[in-house]
Design an enzyme around this catalytic site. Structure first.
Site, mmCIF file in Angstrom:
data_model
loop_
_atom_site.group_PDB
_atom_site.id
_atom_site.type_symbol
_atom_site.label_atom_id
_atom_site.label_comp_id
_atom_site.label_asym_id
_atom_site.label_seq_id
_atom_site.Cartn_x
_atom_site.Cartn_y
_atom_site.Cartn_z
ATOM 1 C CG HIS A 72 -35.646 -45.821 -19.816
ATOM 2 N ND1 HIS A 72 -34.761 -45.295 -20.710
ATOM 3 C CD2 HIS A 72 -36.861 -45.375 -20.187
ATOM 4 C CE1 HIS A 72 -35.419 -44.554 -21.591
ATOM 5 N NE2 HIS A 72 -36.694 -44.566 -21.279
ATOM 6 C CE1 TYR A 200 -24.640 -43.699 -22.214
ATOM 7 C CE2 TYR A 200 -26.482 -45.232 -22.068
ATOM 8 C CZ TYR A 200 -25.786 -44.144 -21.581
ATOM 9 O OH TYR A 200 -26.229 -43.504 -20.459
ATOM 10 N N PRO A 292 -20.350 -37.404 -18.502
ATOM 11 C CG PRO A 292 -21.437 -36.122 -20.109
ATOM 12 C CD PRO A 292 -20.139 -36.285 -19.420
ATOM 13 C CE LYS A 296 -23.996 -44.390 -11.976
ATOM 14 N NZ LYS A 296 -25.377 -44.459 -12.402
ATOM 15 C CE1 TYR A 384 -26.446 -45.867 -18.013
ATOM 16 C CE2 TYR A 384 -28.657 -46.015 -17.078
ATOM 17 C CZ TYR A 384 -27.775 -45.463 -17.984
ATOM 18 O OH TYR A 384 -28.207 -44.493 -18.856
HETATM 19 C C1 LIG Z 1 -23.808 -29.061 -19.896
HETATM 20 C C2 LIG Z 1 -24.032 -30.125 -18.840
HETATM 21 C C3 LIG Z 1 -24.684 -31.299 -19.180
HETATM 22 C C4 LIG Z 1 -24.874 -32.287 -18.228
HETATM 23 N N1 LIG Z 1 -25.489 -33.442 -18.587
HETATM 24 C C5 LIG Z 1 -25.652 -34.418 -17.658
HETATM 25 C C6 LIG Z 1 -26.261 -35.638 -17.994
HETATM 26 O O1 LIG Z 1 -26.667 -35.863 -19.126
HETATM 27 N N2 LIG Z 1 -26.402 -36.571 -17.018
HETATM 28 C C7 LIG Z 1 -25.959 -36.350 -15.735
HETATM 29 O O2 LIG Z 1 -26.131 -37.208 -14.864
HETATM 30 N N3 LIG Z 1 -25.398 -35.204 -15.396
HETATM 31 C C8 LIG Z 1 -25.222 -34.246 -16.325
HETATM 32 N N4 LIG Z 1 -24.615 -33.099 -15.981
HETATM 33 C C9 LIG Z 1 -24.194 -32.948 -14.601
HETATM 34 C C10 LIG Z 1 -25.357 -32.507 -13.718
HETATM 35 O O3 LIG Z 1 -26.137 -31.561 -14.371
HETATM 36 C C11 LIG Z 1 -24.750 -31.954 -12.441
HETATM 37 O O4 LIG Z 1 -24.035 -33.006 -11.824
HETATM 38 C C12 LIG Z 1 -25.777 -31.368 -11.483
HETATM 39 O O5 LIG Z 1 -26.303 -30.184 -12.000
HETATM 40 C C13 LIG Z 1 -25.128 -31.092 -10.133
HETATM 41 O O6 LIG Z 1 -25.993 -30.350 -9.337
HETATM 42 P P1 LIG Z 1 -25.420 -29.302 -8.284
HETATM 43 O O7 LIG Z 1 -26.625 -28.730 -7.626
HETATM 44 O O8 LIG Z 1 -24.389 -29.950 -7.463
HETATM 45 O O9 LIG Z 1 -24.658 -28.210 -9.154
HETATM 46 P P2 LIG Z 1 -25.245 -27.150 -10.194
HETATM 47 O O10 LIG Z 1 -26.379 -27.730 -10.948
HETATM 48 O O11 LIG Z 1 -24.072 -26.651 -10.959
HETATM 49 O O12 LIG Z 1 -25.819 -26.004 -9.291
HETATM 50 C C14 LIG Z 1 -24.968 -25.098 -8.609
HETATM 51 C C15 LIG Z 1 -25.692 -23.794 -8.438
HETATM 52 O O13 LIG Z 1 -24.863 -22.917 -7.686
HETATM 53 C C16 LIG Z 1 -24.936 -21.613 -8.250
HETATM 54 N N5 LIG Z 1 -23.685 -20.918 -7.911
HETATM 55 C C17 LIG Z 1 -22.465 -21.060 -8.440
HETATM 56 N N6 LIG Z 1 -21.587 -20.241 -7.834
HETATM 57 C C18 LIG Z 1 -22.275 -19.561 -6.895
HETATM 58 C C19 LIG Z 1 -21.922 -18.579 -5.962
HETATM 59 N N7 LIG Z 1 -20.665 -18.116 -5.886
HETATM 60 N N8 LIG Z 1 -22.871 -18.087 -5.150
HETATM 61 C C20 LIG Z 1 -24.141 -18.555 -5.212
HETATM 62 N N9 LIG Z 1 -24.544 -19.484 -6.100
HETATM 63 C C21 LIG Z 1 -23.615 -19.997 -6.929
HETATM 64 C C22 LIG Z 1 -25.072 -21.882 -9.750
HETATM 65 O O14 LIG Z 1 -25.647 -20.783 -10.428
HETATM 66 C C23 LIG Z 1 -25.986 -23.100 -9.758
HETATM 67 O O15 LIG Z 1 -27.346 -22.756 -9.826
HETATM 68 C C24 LIG Z 1 -24.412 -32.104 -16.914
HETATM 69 C C25 LIG Z 1 -23.773 -30.912 -16.569
HETATM 70 C C26 LIG Z 1 -23.553 -29.938 -17.525
HETATM 71 C C27 LIG Z 1 -22.827 -28.672 -17.133
#
Ligand SMILES: Cc1cc2nc3c(=O)[nH]c(=O)nc-3n(C[C@H](O)[C@H](O)[C@H](O)COP(=O)(O)OP(=O)(O)OC[C@H]3O[C@@H](n4cnc5c(N)ncnc54)[C@H](O)[C@@H]3O)c2cc1C
Length: 389
Positions: A72, A200, A292, A296, A384
């Protein structure tokens, strides 16, 4: 068990860190609370900054992404019946790619399987112990039996609701939070995207976003009340509301169809400081959350992984602690700027319950500045596509 780095959380940040470390010969064990299918079934982010794309390449997991992603060159912003394009390519010579978080996660799990990396699923009662000493360990239960892993470091990649952040004592940790008074209702549908770039929309009825995953899979959002129940939103009601928030030229082209996923997410800004306590390092949603609007969330998780990965490699290869000592400071410096961008775009594009007529005039003036001022567009474009690491 013993390993060099225990990674708590098998989401994108934990998996990416594990893969990058593996390629440098640093051993990890990932502990994940859910099943692999559950993690892969979560529909979340879809816009990847160049920094994350480069790390996927460095981790050796970019083949499918490079083939299937969409580049994009810009994005569209609409207000009332007006719409304008912010062309990142023309403004700053950069772009973003569209490739779903689900696909990123799948590619990383496949790569971890291929290299024989250990991931333990459905672990319970994870506790990080002695993180403030040189010999931390992690305890947990799996299949009903208690286990312990001794390690050099713990990476807390377990998301907002994980245990890692809470392991840092309240006397050391400070949380900064802003909860927005609305949520996003998101729908995934097997329909072609309405536009070839994201749209947007700021409208009198509230915010809307037209996003996509591929040519046949679209992701749409409308701003909704925090206490809305997803079951009150039939597909017809959703499509009708979305159309009313888009400029006519876009709404007329919208192809609707049955939703294959529908959910409501609250909008929140959150940062925890510091992101390191002794030998425990927080990465991604464990340490910070953005609304969101600026796309980011996943990308800030990736920049943390970058700083931690570099710090750990410097420690193991050169016996130099500078990278891990400065991890929290470096990661937070970038995080706060991404927080600011996400907060600013959220303020610019949403309707707030207590907005006065003056506030609405200010919002309009801000959007028009972005529409007509190239300097403002460059600032938006730089943020962005992602600030440099
Ligand atoms: C509904 C939703 C929509 C989103 N949409 C967007 C978007 O459109 N654009 C964007 O940029 N970002 C979006 N985000 C944010 C983005 O998805 C997150 O920033 C990203 O997933 C972060 O990755 P992470 O690995 O840090 O955390 P997570 O993806 O949350 O992964 C953490 C992992 O740790 C595991 N976990 C939790 N507790 C424990 C424990 N006690 N022991 C072992 N494992 C554990 C969980 O099961 C999970 O698999 C969205 C988030 C949500 C919730």
């Amino acid at each position: 068990m013993r390993t060099q780095v225990v990674i708590v959380g098998g989401g994108p940040s934990g998996l990416l860190l594990g893969q990058l470390l593996h390629r440098k010969g640093i051993e990890t064990i990932i502990l994940e609370r859910k099943t692999r299918d559950y993690v892969l079934g979560r529909i979340r982010a879809g816009i990847l900054e160049t920094g994350l794309v480069d790390m996927m390449r460095e981790a050796g997991v970019s083949d499918r992404m490079d083939k299937e992603c969409f580049i994009h060159h810009g994005t569209c912003i609409s207000y009332e019946n007006e719409m304008f394009d912010i062309n990142f390519q023309e403004l700053i010579g950069q772009n973003v790619i569209v490739y779903g978080q689900t696909e990123v996660t799948r590619d990383l799990y496949d790569a971890r399987d291929a290299c024989g990396g250990r991931t333990l699923f459905e672990v319970e009662d994870v506790e990080i112990r002695d993180a403030e000493t040189d010999s931390p360990h992690v305890t947990f239960t799996i299949d009903g039996s208690a286990k312990r892993i001794d390690c050099d470091f713990v990476a807390g990649c377990d998301g907002f609701h994980g245990v890692s952040r809470k392991t840092i004592p309240d006397t050391v940790r400070k949380d900064y939070e802003k909860v927005f008074p609305f949520g996003w209702l998101g729908v995934l549908s097997e329909t072609p995207p309405v536009h070839d770039e994201l749209v947007y929309a700021n409208s009198a009825r509230g915010f809307a976003l037209c996003s996509m995953r591929n040519e046949h899979l679209s992701r749409y959002y409308v701003q909704c009340d925090l206490d809305d129940d997803v079951f009150e939103w039939s597909d017809d009601r959703f499509w009708d509301e979305l159309k009313r928030r888009l400029p006519e030229s876009v709404a007329d082209k919208l192809v609707t169809g049955p939703s294959i996923e529908k959910s409501i997410a609250p909008l929140r800004s959150f940062v925890c400081e510091p992101m390191r306590w002794g030998r425990l390092f927080l990465c991604g949603d464990a340490a910070h959350i953005v609304p969101p609007t600026g796309a980011k969330g996943l990308n800030t998780a990736a920049s943390d992984v970058h700083y931690l990965f570099k710090g750990l490699v410097q420690y193991y290869q050169d016996n130099d602690t500078n990278g891990i000592d400065r991890y929290s400071e470096r990661a937070l410096a970038r995080i706060w700027k991404a927080e600011r961008f996400s907060w600013a775009t959220t303020n610019m594009l949403h309707r707030f319950p207590d907005q006065s007529e003056f506030d609405l005039k200010m919002q309009r003036a801000e959007i028009e500045s972005l529409h007509y001022n190239e300097t403002a567009q460059k600032w938006f474009a730089q943020n962005y596509v992602g600030l440099p690491y």
